[in-house]
Design a protein around this motif. Structure first.
Motif, PDB file in Angstrom:
ATOM      1  N   ALA A 132     -15.331  11.297  58.980  1.00  0.00           N
ATOM      2  CA  ALA A 132     -16.659  10.422  58.979  1.00  0.00           C
ATOM      3  C   ALA A 132     -17.854  10.876  59.734  1.00  0.00           C
ATOM      4  CB  ALA A 132     -16.048   8.988  59.707  1.00  0.00           C
ATOM      5  N   ASN A 133     -17.342  11.884  60.653  1.00  0.00           N
ATOM      6  CA  ASN A 133     -18.590  12.552  61.510  1.00  0.00           C
ATOM      7  C   ASN A 133     -18.970  13.822  60.944  1.00  0.00           C
ATOM      8  OD1 ASN A 133     -18.925  10.825  64.333  1.00  0.00           O
ATOM      9  ND2 ASN A 133     -16.443  10.908  63.716  1.00  0.00           N
ATOM     10  N   ASP A 134     -18.661  14.191  59.566  1.00  0.00           N
ATOM     11  CA  ASP A 134     -19.035  15.279  58.932  1.00  0.00           C
ATOM     12  C   ASP A 134     -18.552  16.587  59.751  1.00  0.00           C
ATOM     13  OD1 ASP A 134     -20.475  16.749  56.932  1.00  0.00           O
ATOM     14  OD2 ASP A 134     -22.124  16.708  58.028  1.00  0.00           O
ATOM     15  N   ILE A 135     -17.400  16.648  60.145  1.00  0.00           N
ATOM     16  CA  ILE A 135     -16.700  17.844  60.987  1.00  0.00           C
ATOM     17  C   ILE A 135     -15.657  18.392  59.926  1.00  0.00           C
ATOM     18  CG2 ILE A 135     -15.644  18.681  62.973  1.00  0.00           C
ATOM     19  CD1 ILE A 135     -16.779  16.193  64.364  1.00  0.00           C
TER      20      ILE A 135
ATOM     21  N   PRO B 246     -15.337  12.752  74.179  1.00  0.00           N
ATOM     22  CA  PRO B 246     -16.699  12.575  74.077  1.00  0.00           C
ATOM     23  C   PRO B 246     -17.506  14.034  74.213  1.00  0.00           C
ATOM     24  CG  PRO B 246     -15.735  12.420  76.499  1.00  0.00           C
ATOM     25  CD  PRO B 246     -14.728  12.498  75.395  1.00  0.00           C
ATOM     26  N   ILE B 247     -17.923  14.557  73.036  1.00  0.00           N
ATOM     27  CA  ILE B 247     -18.414  15.659  72.570  1.00  0.00           C
ATOM     28  C   ILE B 247     -19.415  15.771  71.441  1.00  0.00           C
ATOM     29  CG2 ILE B 247     -16.669  16.419  71.225  1.00  0.00           C
ATOM     30  CD1 ILE B 247     -16.681  19.174  72.528  1.00  0.00           C
ATOM     31  N   SER B 248     -20.524  16.682  71.425  1.00  0.00           N
ATOM     32  CA  SER B 248     -21.247  16.568  70.514  1.00  0.00           C
ATOM     33  C   SER B 248     -21.532  18.042  69.782  1.00  0.00           C
ATOM     34  CB  SER B 248     -22.691  16.314  71.038  1.00  0.00           C
ATOM     35  OG  SER B 248     -23.287  17.063  71.823  1.00  0.00           O
ATOM     36  N   ASN B 249     -22.167  17.838  68.539  1.00  0.00           N
ATOM     37  CA  ASN B 249     -22.499  19.230  68.144  1.00  0.00           C
ATOM     38  C   ASN B 249     -21.387  20.110  67.617  1.00  0.00           C
ATOM     39  OD1 ASN B 249     -25.382  18.683  67.780  1.00  0.00           O
ATOM     40  ND2 ASN B 249     -25.428  19.242  70.257  1.00  0.00           N
ATOM     41  N   VAL B 250     -20.335  19.296  67.324  1.00  0.00           N
ATOM     42  CA  VAL B 250     -18.857  20.006  67.011  1.00  0.00           C
ATOM     43  C   VAL B 250     -18.925  20.428  65.476  1.00  0.00           C
ATOM     44  CG1 VAL B 250     -16.389  19.734  66.592  1.00  0.00           C
ATOM     45  CG2 VAL B 250     -17.585  18.853  68.596  1.00  0.00           C
ATOM     46  N   GLU B 251     -18.709  21.794  65.044  1.00  0.00           N
ATOM     47  CA  GLU B 251     -18.637  22.138  63.601  1.00  0.00           C
ATOM     48  C   GLU B 251     -17.241  22.016  62.817  1.00  0.00           C
ATOM     49  OE1 GLU B 251     -21.141  25.857  63.291  1.00  0.00           O
ATOM     50  OE2 GLU B 251     -20.765  26.132  65.435  1.00  0.00           O
ATOM     51  N   GLN B 252     -16.428  22.027  63.695  1.00  0.00           N
ATOM     52  CA  GLN B 252     -14.883  22.004  63.140  1.00  0.00           C
ATOM     53  C   GLN B 252     -13.882  21.382  64.186  1.00  0.00           C
ATOM     54  OE1 GLN B 252     -13.712  25.788  61.574  1.00  0.00           O
ATOM     55  NE2 GLN B 252     -13.378  26.526  63.374  1.00  0.00           N
ATOM     56  N   ALA B 253     -12.931  20.860  63.455  1.00  0.00           N
ATOM     57  CA  ALA B 253     -11.818  20.307  64.389  1.00  0.00           C
ATOM     58  C   ALA B 253     -10.778  20.910  64.148  1.00  0.00           C
ATOM     59  CB  ALA B 253     -11.685  18.797  64.555  1.00  0.00           C
TER      60      ALA B 253
END
Length: 294
Positions: A102-105, A70-77
């Protein structure tokens, strides 16, 4: 009122950071009624007379949002997958890649524990690395015991909000401890009977790095479902497929049994890796099974 970013959520408190430090806050009283759940990574407006008694008032719009973790505003994984102990798991890696796409990361594949590779395993990992690099993914091989491998990873983390994610026991927490000495995040040995690690991370927390940027250590997972992803959209999250779908004969082609399918043609010609297409078919079947259950 002030603006800051939630860097940790624990026991009903939100720890909000800005240029004035970190403020311990509770959520606004009507958040539950409005079905608002602040997440780590959220930019928020808050008020606080001191650093321990604040209230989060409003949430800014999110760029993206992940459910697990559960986290938001992530730029990269940073997808951490061990090459051994536990054994490299390409189907789980492809699951993670689908969810990240799918989450545009932006995904970065981090292959950990390379110091433990046998000669045979090293050859297999080289093949996998080449396949994912050919698709267009960045692949970094690391070991917490080889400093030069950590130096190769650091530039990817600078001035970015990154989430470290992957299967339990692959060394996410050990990597973070090596990247920022002094963190002392708990780590555990791999269970020899189960062949996987224990979940050592209990909550999501953004950790500031010396080089700039933040990374999130997150609980590890052993599986991910495809809730919210439609079968007809799945190929959009496989970069080697999306570049070919406009060449398929039928609009909405699922690339399974349809004639004149450009994706199947590329697979038959060896342009699309066999394991990637096989995983795609597996995921399509899983998505269809989920729909039948509902």
């Amino acid at each position: 009122m002030a603006v800051g970013r939630i860097t940790k959520a624990l026991s009903g408190f939100y720890y909000v950071e800005n240029e004035d430090g970190v403020f311990q806050c509770r959520g606004r009283g009507n958040f539950r009624k409005r079905k608002i759940s602040p997440l780590v990574g959220d930019w928020v407006t808050f008020e606080s007379s001191n650093h321990t008694d604040g209230y989060v008032l409003e949430l800014a719009d999110r760029k993206n949002e992940l459910v697990r973790p559960p986290i938001s505003n992530v730029e990269q994984a940073i997808l951490v997958f061990s090459v051994t102990q536990p054994t490299f798991n390409p189907v789980l890696l492809d699951r993670f890649l689908v969810h990240v796409e799918a989450n545009d990361i932006t995904p970065i594949i981090c292959l950990s524990k390379i110091d433990l590779l046998s000669e045979i395993e090293e050859e297999a990992i080289a093949v996998y690395s080449h396949i994912y690099q050919t698709i267009g993914y960045e692949v970094v091989q690391t070991s917490v015991y080889i400093e030069e491998t950590l130096e190769k990873l650091k530039p990817y983390l600078q001035n970015k909000v990154s989430v470290f994610s992957g299967q339990s026991g692959v060394g996410k927490s050990s990597l973070l401890n090596a990247l920022k000495p002094g963190l002392n995040i708990e780590t555990n040995e791999i269970s020899k009977s189960l062949g996987r690690g224990k979940h050592t991370t209990r909550h999501v927390e953004l950790i500031s790095l010396n080089e700039g940027g933040y990374v999130a250590d997150t609980p590890g997972f052993s599986s991910l479902d495809f809730e919210g992803i439609e079968a007809e959209d799945l190929s959009h999250y496989f970069p080697e497929m999306i570049s070919r779908i406009n060449d398929c004969k039928f609009r909405g082609c699922l690339h399974v049994n349809e004639p004149s399918c450009a994706v199947k043609k590329a697979y038959d010609e060896g342009v699309i890796a066999a394991h990637r297409y096989e995983h795609y078919l597996q995921f399509i079947d899983e998505i269809s099974s989920q729909k039948r259950r509902y």
